[in-house]
Each structure stands twice: as structure tokens, then as C-alpha cells.
Design a protein around this motif. Structure first.
Motif, PDB file in Angstrom:
ATOM      1  N   VAL A  53      10.057   1.155   1.795  1.00  0.00           N
ATOM      2  CA  VAL A  53       9.383   2.363   2.299  1.00  0.00           C
ATOM      3  C   VAL A  53      10.267   3.401   3.006  1.00  0.00           C
ATOM      4  O   VAL A  53      11.321   3.114   3.226  1.00  0.00           O
ATOM      5  CB  VAL A  53       8.128   1.920   3.422  1.00  0.00           C
ATOM      6  N   ARG A  54       9.716   4.601   3.000  1.00  0.00           N
ATOM      7  CA  ARG A  54      10.391   5.624   3.481  1.00  0.00           C
ATOM      8  C   ARG A  54       9.401   5.843   5.032  1.00  0.00           C
ATOM      9  O   ARG A  54       8.177   6.178   4.768  1.00  0.00           O
ATOM     10  CB  ARG A  54       9.973   7.053   2.685  1.00  0.00           C
ATOM     11  N   VAL A  55      10.046   5.983   6.102  1.00  0.00           N
ATOM     12  CA  VAL A  55       9.513   6.118   7.302  1.00  0.00           C
ATOM     13  C   VAL A  55       9.388   7.573   7.452  1.00  0.00           C
ATOM     14  O   VAL A  55      10.311   8.447   7.409  1.00  0.00           O
ATOM     15  CB  VAL A  55      10.267   5.653   8.481  1.00  0.00           C
ATOM     16  N   ILE A  56       8.027   8.474   7.688  1.00  0.00           N
ATOM     17  CA  ILE A  56       7.792   9.610   7.627  1.00  0.00           C
ATOM     18  C   ILE A  56       7.774  10.133   8.972  1.00  0.00           C
ATOM     19  O   ILE A  56       8.175  11.369   9.386  1.00  0.00           O
ATOM     20  CB  ILE A  56       6.459   9.688   6.746  1.00  0.00           C
ATOM     21  N   GLU A  57       6.974   9.351   9.763  1.00  0.00           N
ATOM     22  CA  GLU A  57       6.777   9.694  11.257  1.00  0.00           C
ATOM     23  C   GLU A  57       6.609   8.569  12.006  1.00  0.00           C
ATOM     24  O   GLU A  57       6.240   7.392  11.632  1.00  0.00           O
ATOM     25  CB  GLU A  57       5.489  10.717  11.373  1.00  0.00           C
ATOM     26  N   ARG A  58       7.132   8.683  13.382  1.00  0.00           N
ATOM     27  CA  ARG A  58       6.784   7.538  14.311  1.00  0.00           C
ATOM     28  C   ARG A  58       6.894   8.469  15.886  1.00  0.00           C
ATOM     29  O   ARG A  58       7.448   9.306  16.300  1.00  0.00           O
ATOM     30  CB  ARG A  58       8.153   6.924  14.576  1.00  0.00           C
ATOM     31  N   ALA A  84       0.970  -1.054  -0.007  1.00  0.00           N
ATOM     32  CA  ALA A  84       0.031   0.001  -0.073  1.00  0.00           C
ATOM     33  C   ALA A  84       0.849   1.130   0.045  1.00  0.00           C
ATOM     34  O   ALA A  84       0.367   2.297  -0.410  1.00  0.00           O
ATOM     35  CB  ALA A  84      -1.000  -0.278   1.119  1.00  0.00           C
ATOM     36  N   SER A  85       2.000   1.085   0.697  1.00  0.00           N
ATOM     37  CA  SER A  85       2.625   2.369   0.658  1.00  0.00           C
ATOM     38  C   SER A  85       3.742   2.566  -0.490  1.00  0.00           C
ATOM     39  O   SER A  85       4.356   3.567  -0.448  1.00  0.00           O
ATOM     40  CB  SER A  85       3.782   2.379   1.992  1.00  0.00           C
ATOM     41  N   ARG A  86       3.682   1.880  -1.449  1.00  0.00           N
ATOM     42  CA  ARG A  86       4.315   2.034  -2.479  1.00  0.00           C
ATOM     43  C   ARG A  86       3.833   3.227  -3.247  1.00  0.00           C
ATOM     44  O   ARG A  86       4.572   3.955  -4.282  1.00  0.00           O
ATOM     45  CB  ARG A  86       4.428   1.005  -3.669  1.00  0.00           C
ATOM     46  N   THR A  87       2.425   3.578  -3.261  1.00  0.00           N
ATOM     47  CA  THR A  87       1.648   4.572  -3.880  1.00  0.00           C
ATOM     48  C   THR A  87       0.883   5.734  -2.976  1.00  0.00           C
ATOM     49  O   THR A  87       0.585   6.635  -3.405  1.00  0.00           O
ATOM     50  CB  THR A  87       0.673   4.221  -4.866  1.00  0.00           C
ATOM     51  N   GLN A  88       0.939   5.503  -1.705  1.00  0.00           N
ATOM     52  CA  GLN A  88       0.529   6.297  -1.091  1.00  0.00           C
ATOM     53  C   GLN A  88       0.881   6.203   0.333  1.00  0.00           C
ATOM     54  O   GLN A  88       1.754   5.544   0.780  1.00  0.00           O
ATOM     55  CB  GLN A  88      -1.239   5.859  -0.655  1.00  0.00           C
ATOM     56  N   ILE A  89       0.447   7.359   1.479  1.00  0.00           N
ATOM     57  CA  ILE A  89       1.040   7.157   2.503  1.00  0.00           C
ATOM     58  C   ILE A  89       0.089   6.287   3.784  1.00  0.00           C
ATOM     59  O   ILE A  89      -1.111   6.375   3.619  1.00  0.00           O
ATOM     60  CB  ILE A  89       1.102   8.637   3.263  1.00  0.00           C
ATOM     61  N   VAL A  90       0.668   5.691   4.424  1.00  0.00           N
ATOM     62  CA  VAL A  90       0.157   4.395   5.335  1.00  0.00           C
ATOM     63  C   VAL A  90       0.583   4.733   6.566  1.00  0.00           C
ATOM     64  O   VAL A  90       1.526   5.170   7.056  1.00  0.00           O
ATOM     65  CB  VAL A  90       0.378   3.115   4.844  1.00  0.00           C
ATOM     66  N   GLY A  91      -0.588   4.795   7.523  1.00  0.00           N
ATOM     67  CA  GLY A  91      -0.366   4.745   8.970  1.00  0.00           C
ATOM     68  C   GLY A  91      -0.648   3.631   9.686  1.00  0.00           C
ATOM     69  O   GLY A  91      -1.714   3.010   9.311  1.00  0.00           O
ATOM     70  N   PHE A  92       0.177   3.258  10.659  1.00  0.00           N
ATOM     71  CA  PHE A  92      -0.266   1.818  11.468  1.00  0.00           C
ATOM     72  C   PHE A  92      -0.086   2.218  12.653  1.00  0.00           C
ATOM     73  O   PHE A  92       0.950   2.666  13.143  1.00  0.00           O
ATOM     74  CB  PHE A  92       0.184   0.707  10.785  1.00  0.00           C
ATOM     75  N   GLY A 113       5.636   5.735   3.759  1.00  0.00           N
ATOM     76  CA  GLY A 113       5.015   6.113   2.429  1.00  0.00           C
ATOM     77  C   GLY A 113       6.209   5.816   1.189  1.00  0.00           C
ATOM     78  O   GLY A 113       7.140   5.078   1.559  1.00  0.00           O
ATOM     79  N   PRO A 114       5.880   6.155   0.011  1.00  0.00           N
ATOM     80  CA  PRO A 114       6.704   5.845  -1.111  1.00  0.00           C
ATOM     81  C   PRO A 114       8.061   6.113  -0.811  1.00  0.00           C
ATOM     82  O   PRO A 114       8.246   7.359  -0.279  1.00  0.00           O
ATOM     83  CB  PRO A 114       6.101   6.302  -2.371  1.00  0.00           C
ATOM     84  N   ARG A 115       9.208   5.464  -1.253  1.00  0.00           N
ATOM     85  CA  ARG A 115      10.368   5.905  -1.211  1.00  0.00           C
ATOM     86  C   ARG A 115      10.610   7.023  -2.206  1.00  0.00           C
ATOM     87  O   ARG A 115      10.117   7.197  -3.396  1.00  0.00           O
ATOM     88  CB  ARG A 115      11.375   4.889  -1.831  1.00  0.00           C
ATOM     89  N   GLU A 116      11.412   8.056  -1.806  1.00  0.00           N
ATOM     90  CA  GLU A 116      11.629   9.398  -2.723  1.00  0.00           C
ATOM     91  C   GLU A 116      12.638   9.095  -3.720  1.00  0.00           C
ATOM     92  O   GLU A 116      13.225   8.109  -3.602  1.00  0.00           O
ATOM     93  CB  GLU A 116      12.211  10.374  -1.978  1.00  0.00           C
ATOM     94  N   SER A 117      12.333   9.219  -4.865  1.00  0.00           N
ATOM     95  CA  SER A 117      13.310   9.188  -6.042  1.00  0.00           C
ATOM     96  C   SER A 117      14.505   9.877  -6.071  1.00  0.00           C
ATOM     97  O   SER A 117      14.611  11.097  -5.514  1.00  0.00           O
ATOM     98  CB  SER A 117      12.384   9.159  -7.487  1.00  0.00           C
TER      99      SER A 117
END
Length: 73
Positions: free
Chosen positions: A49-54, A22-30, A69-73
Motif C-alpha cells: 500500500v501507499r501511506v497517504i496520511e498519518r 481493500a486498499s488495492r483499489t480504494q483509499i482506506v482509513g483506519f 491507498g493503492p500503490r502508484e504506478s
């Protein structure tokens, strides 16, 4: 787009695969139960994935919220 999915009853590796996909194309929180489990999920998600927040104790004391979320290019 599904806004919420309760995947807590699935095996851990299945949960991680769903989060990674799911996080390949969108931001996912869990949410997870503790820091050790958050560390394990993040380690298993690895470079996918890229960890945005914890954050700990965001909505429920004793839980950890992780946003990926998605890895930054």
C-alpha cells in the motif's frame, strides 16, 4: 461498497490483510490505539500500500489515524 467495517475484534494480522486487500483499489482509513501500533501496521502492510496520511489525536485523543491507498504506478 461498504463504507465502514469494525474489524477491531479480529486478530491483528487478519485486520492488516483486510486493509491491504481493500486498499488495492480504494483509499482506506483506519484508527489504531497508539504510534507503536500504527508503525507495526504500516510495517506489516509494507510495499502493498501507499501511506497517504498519518495523524494523531484526530477524532479521539490517544489514537492514530492512518490513510492508505493503492500503490502508484
Amino acid at each position: 461498497m461498504k463504507a465502514f467495517a469494525d474489524i477491531a475484534d479480529l486478530p491483528e494480522d487478519d485486520c492488516i490483510a483486510i486493509i491491504a486487500e481493500a486498499s488495492r483499489t480504494q483509499i482506506v482509513g483506519f484508527f489504531v490505539d497508539d504510534d507503536a501500533k500504527a508503525d507495526r501496521y504500516i510495517r506489516k502492510l509494507g510495499e502493498r500500500v501507499r501511506v497517504i496520511e498519518r495523524k494523531s489525536n484526530v477524532l479521539v485523543n490517544g489514537t492514530v489515524f492512518v490513510k492508505v491507498g493503492p500503490r502508484e504506478s
